[in-house]
Design an enzyme around this catalytic site. Structure first.
Site, short mmCIF file in Angstrom:
data_model
loop_
_atom_site.label_atom_id
_atom_site.label_comp_id
_atom_site.label_asym_id
_atom_site.label_seq_id
_atom_site.Cartn_x
_atom_site.Cartn_y
_atom_site.Cartn_z
N CYS A 76 0.88 -1.17 0.00
CA CYS A 76 0.00 0.00 0.00
C CYS A 76 0.91 1.21 0.00
CB CYS A 76 -0.85 0.05 1.26
SG CYS A 76 -1.87 -1.41 1.52
N ARG B 89 1.40 1.75 -5.95
CA ARG B 89 1.58 0.79 -4.85
C ARG B 89 0.25 0.13 -4.44
NH1 ARG B 89 6.26 0.88 -2.05
NH2 ARG B 89 5.15 -0.04 -0.30
N TRP C 295 -3.90 -1.57 -1.16
CA TRP C 295 -3.86 -2.82 -1.95
C TRP C 295 -4.26 -3.89 -0.95
CZ3 TRP C 295 -3.45 -3.79 -6.94
CH2 TRP C 295 -3.13 -5.07 -7.37
N ASN D 103 1.19 0.28 6.07
CA ASN D 103 1.53 -0.61 4.96
C ASN D 103 2.30 -1.77 5.56
OD1 ASN D 103 2.43 -1.80 2.54
ND2 ASN D 103 4.28 -0.55 2.56
N GLY D 104 1.85 -2.98 5.30
CA GLY D 104 2.54 -4.16 5.84
C GLY D 104 1.53 -5.18 6.30
N GLU E 258 8.43 -21.81 -17.67
CA GLU E 258 8.35 -20.41 -17.29
C GLU E 258 9.55 -19.62 -17.84
OE1 GLU E 258 6.18 -18.50 -16.48
OE2 GLU E 258 7.12 -16.77 -15.55
N LYS F 62 9.25 -16.40 -20.42
CA LYS F 62 9.83 -15.07 -20.13
C LYS F 62 10.71 -14.62 -21.29
CE LYS F 62 7.82 -14.01 -17.60
NZ LYS F 62 6.78 -14.59 -16.87
N GLU G 215 8.62 -13.89 -24.54
CA GLU G 215 7.67 -12.77 -24.58
C GLU G 215 8.35 -11.41 -24.53
OE1 GLU G 215 4.87 -12.55 -21.30
OE2 GLU G 215 6.37 -13.24 -19.88
N HIS H 26 12.23 -37.89 -28.43
CA HIS H 26 11.00 -38.23 -29.16
C HIS H 26 10.68 -37.21 -30.24
CE1 HIS H 26 10.38 -41.46 -26.37
NE2 HIS H 26 10.52 -40.62 -25.36
N LYS I 189 -1.18 -6.51 -19.71
CA LYS I 189 -0.99 -7.06 -18.37
C LYS I 189 -2.16 -7.94 -17.97
CE LYS I 189 1.20 -7.62 -14.54
NZ LYS I 189 2.25 -8.65 -14.65
C1 F6R Z 1 3.51 -13.87 -18.66
C2 F6R Z 1 2.24 -13.37 -18.16
C3 F6R Z 1 1.00 -13.98 -18.68
C4 F6R Z 1 0.00 -14.14 -17.54
C5 F6R Z 1 -1.35 -14.66 -18.09
C6 F6R Z 1 -2.33 -14.91 -16.97
O1 F6R Z 1 4.60 -13.20 -18.11
O2 F6R Z 1 2.22 -12.47 -17.35
O3 F6R Z 1 1.24 -15.20 -19.28
O4 F6R Z 1 0.53 -15.04 -16.61
O5 F6R Z 1 -1.88 -13.72 -18.98
O6 F6R Z 1 -2.60 -13.76 -16.25
P1 F6R Z 1 -3.22 -13.83 -14.81
O7 F6R Z 1 -2.27 -14.49 -13.91
O8 F6R Z 1 -3.49 -12.39 -14.46
O9 F6R Z 1 -4.49 -14.61 -14.94
#
Ligand code: F6R
Length: 609
Positions: A2, A28, A75, A101-102, A481, A485, A488, A504, A604
């Site tokens: 927060c 935040r 938050w 905050n915490g 993962e 990363k 993307e 395979h 996002k």
């Molecule tokens: C990759 C990334 C996306 C999300 C995906 C799901 O770095 O951020 O692959 O993981 O769009 O998003 P959430 O977790 O918000 O459902």
């Protein structure tokens, strides 16, 4: 996470300045906002759920009297984002006002104790206990000054905090205190400020004073005093000049949010370990009763689910089915019933595919459980029980700190379930719990010791046309993962699969210089993985191995290696092993001249199916 802000002005109204500063702290947290001021011995408070601009339109946050005040942008962690849970919070008399905050770890014990003494709580937050605790301390010792009462109360609080507290008892000051959550003071000709972060006041002053853990600060229009919480000894600390631009300040001096968020992982992991037992227990009870459990998510969150399926199986002997949310309705929709349990995982809690999967399961009377970073999101509203992953807002489009937070919560759930089912020996449980507690420090060590090396590796391989990411067992999820990363944000086509699958098909791609990233914890798959490394090497692949410190065998085979501290239990390994892969992706993107915070074509929160 927060944002808190407070100011004592020599003259003029504090509220407009608090409002403007909270706007600069909105990154935040932004689910509720509130401001409290003191004028002529009276407290004034305005607060509500919602974004600052929306609340301001209705309440006019600039319109509170007084030259002293505190504010908060929230938050949610404890209690839904509702007006009643918005800060500031007060004691029974309304004379003591707190923003925080915490996470107060022992708030349930303190709340019970204070309720038994007759205190009336109105919110579900952990913060409110602090206001009542100070009230009670003063009731027990009426001769104490307000500051002394805050000091004494802080000694009973366990957990993380940055507090800013005002009271009509000493209406000319703000008392603030820090343990683990950030707190910084600002000073200029107008007065003195306290805030979670420098950007809050950078537009009005670049003179800042850092407050350290275990310190309390008293702000008046004349200046500030810092004391040690443990023994009240005074500390002399002069302001420093901050050279950051406002844009740099929001990122705390980091060039991008992604790297800031990678570096935040020790702190966010610490927060996940402060998770309330009560919610973990509740979720565990549902999982224990379940006939079949679907782990549903997209992207990075899906990789957390994939890792969790190994954790639940190995520790709690619970078979679970990780399913891509976008495939759930087609793949499992018809077979879901009242006997099914869905554990949905989503950073945003708004991903359209995840919501669609959960809605389908809900219509078929399945039990919906979830993990999300955004309390109050759609997912929390349609879940029977949910847990917040406590990572704070994540701004970089590529998920980093929220991934390791999800994994940490999932590991705690698997461990609780193992305990409940009596499937794992007490010794093993004790050792895993001990290792869980070490994860924040491990993440810190990895960032501190490997970042420079990873930069060099990124430089060396940045022009590669394609990458493999391989692991075995639970490290398959880590490899997936790492691949996502890199792909993307650095736009390098990358392929991940369980290392045993190479022969395979995929190995036909390998030729001289082909980069292959191996995720190599020293677990039960280690020996077989070495075989997979050998088969890649034999075809000219360049091996980049993420290994445990001192793993001489793989060190000897790898062209490049990144070390994480040794002794990590396999089921927890995706947490530390993900960190170097995040750094590798970040520095590769930089090498190629891309902005890792804003990868092309991505958002996002993906709210379309
Ligand atoms: C990759 C990334 C996306 C999300 C995906 C799901 O770095 O951020 O692959 O993981 O769009 O998003 P959430 O977790 O918000 O459902």
């Amino acid at each position: 996470m927060c944002g808190i802000f407070g100011c004592v002005l020599k003259e003029g109204n504090a509220a407009p300045l608090i409002h403007a500063s909270l706007k600069r702290l909105e990154y935040r947290g932004y689910d509720s906002v509130g401001i409290a001021t003191i004028s002529e011995g009276k407290i004034y408070i305005k607060k509500d759920q919602g974004k600052i601009d929306d609340v301001h339109k209705i309440l006019n946050l600039d319109d509170l009297p007084g030259n002293i005040g505190i504010g908060h942008t929230r938050w949610a962690t404890h209690g839904a984002p509702l007006k009643v849970n918005a800060h500031p919070h007060t004691d029974c008399t309304g004379e003591i006002v707190v923003v925080h905050n915490g996470i107060i770890e022992n708030f349930i014990e303190l709340k019970n104790e204070l309720q038994n003494l007759g205190h009336n709580f109105v919110s579900k937050t952990d913060t409110e206990v602090m206001a009542h605790l100070i009230e009670e301390t003063l009731k027990q010792n009426p001769k104490l000054t307000f500051t002394q009462a805050v000091l004494d109360s802080l000694k009973r609080v366990e957990g993380s905090y940055a507090f800013a507290i005002i009271s009509t008892r000493e209406p000319d000051k703000i008392v603030c205190a820090r343990n683990e959550s950030p707190l910084v003071l600002g000073i200029n000709h107008q007065g003195v400020f306290c805030a979670s972060d420098i950007p809050a006041f950078l537009a009005i002053t670049n003179k800042a004073v850092m407050v350290n853990n275990g310190e309390l600060a008293i702000l008046t229009a004349q200046g500030y005093e810092i004391r040690k919480i443990s023994d009240n000894t005074p500390i002399t600390r002069e302001p420093i000049t901050i050279e950051w631009t406002p844009e740099m300040a929001v990122k705390q001096g980091y060039p991008h949010f992604m790297i800031k968020e990678i570096h935040e992982q020790p702190e966010t992991l610490r927060n996940t370990l402060r998770m309330q037992e009560h919610y973990l227990d509740l979720l565990t009870t549902f999982l224990d009763r379940a006939n079949e459990v679907f782990l549903v998510a997209c992207g990075t969150s899906y990789h957390a689910c994939l890792a969790a399926s190994y954790m639940f199986s190995k520790l709690a002997f619970l078979p679970t089915f990780p399913v891509y949310a976008s495939e759930f309705v087609e793949q499992c929709g018809k077979s879901v019933s009242i006997d099914s349990t869905i554990l949905a995982v989503s950073q945003s809690g708004e991903t359209a595919d995840t919501i669609a999967a959960v809605t389908c399961a809900q219509q078929r009377a399945a039990t919906i459980l979830s993990l999300t970073n955004v309390i109050g999101s759609t997912l929390t509203r349609i879940s029977r029980v949910y847990i917040g992953t406590q990572a704070g807002p994540e701004i970089g489009v590529a998920a980093t700190k929220t991934f390791t937070s999800q994994l940490s919560v999932l590991a705690q759930l698997a461990l609780k379930l193992a305990k409940k089912r009596g499937k794992v020996s007490q010794d093993e449980i004790d050792s895993l719990e001990e290792n869980l507690q070490k994860l924040p420090d491990l993440a810190e060590t990895i960032v501190n010791t490997q970042e420079e090396k990873i930069k060099q590796i990124a430089k060396k391989y940045a022009d590669s046309k394609v990458f493999f990411f391989l692991g075995r067992g639970i490290s398959t999820a880590t490899a997936f993962e790492g691949r996502l990363k890199l792909m993307e944000i650095a736009y390098i086509p990358s392929i991940a699969f369980p290392a045993g699958e190479s022969k395979h098909g995929p190995i036909s791609l390998v030729e001289n210089g082909f980069p292959v990233v191996f995720v190599c914890p020293k677990d039960e798959c280690h020996k077989t993985l070495i075989g997979n490394i050998m088969e890649m090497k034999a075809r000219g692949a360049h091996i980049i191995a993420v290994i445990e410190e001192g793993d001489q065998e793989i060190k000897g085979l790898a062209d490049d290696y990144i070390e994480v501290p040794k002794g990590i239990p396999s089921v927890l390994s995706p947490i530390p092993f993900a960190v170097p892969l995040q750094l590798l992706a970040y520095y590769t993107a930089l090498e190629k001249g891309f902005n890792p915070d804003m990868p092309r074509n991505l958002a996002k929160s993906v709210t379309v199916k």
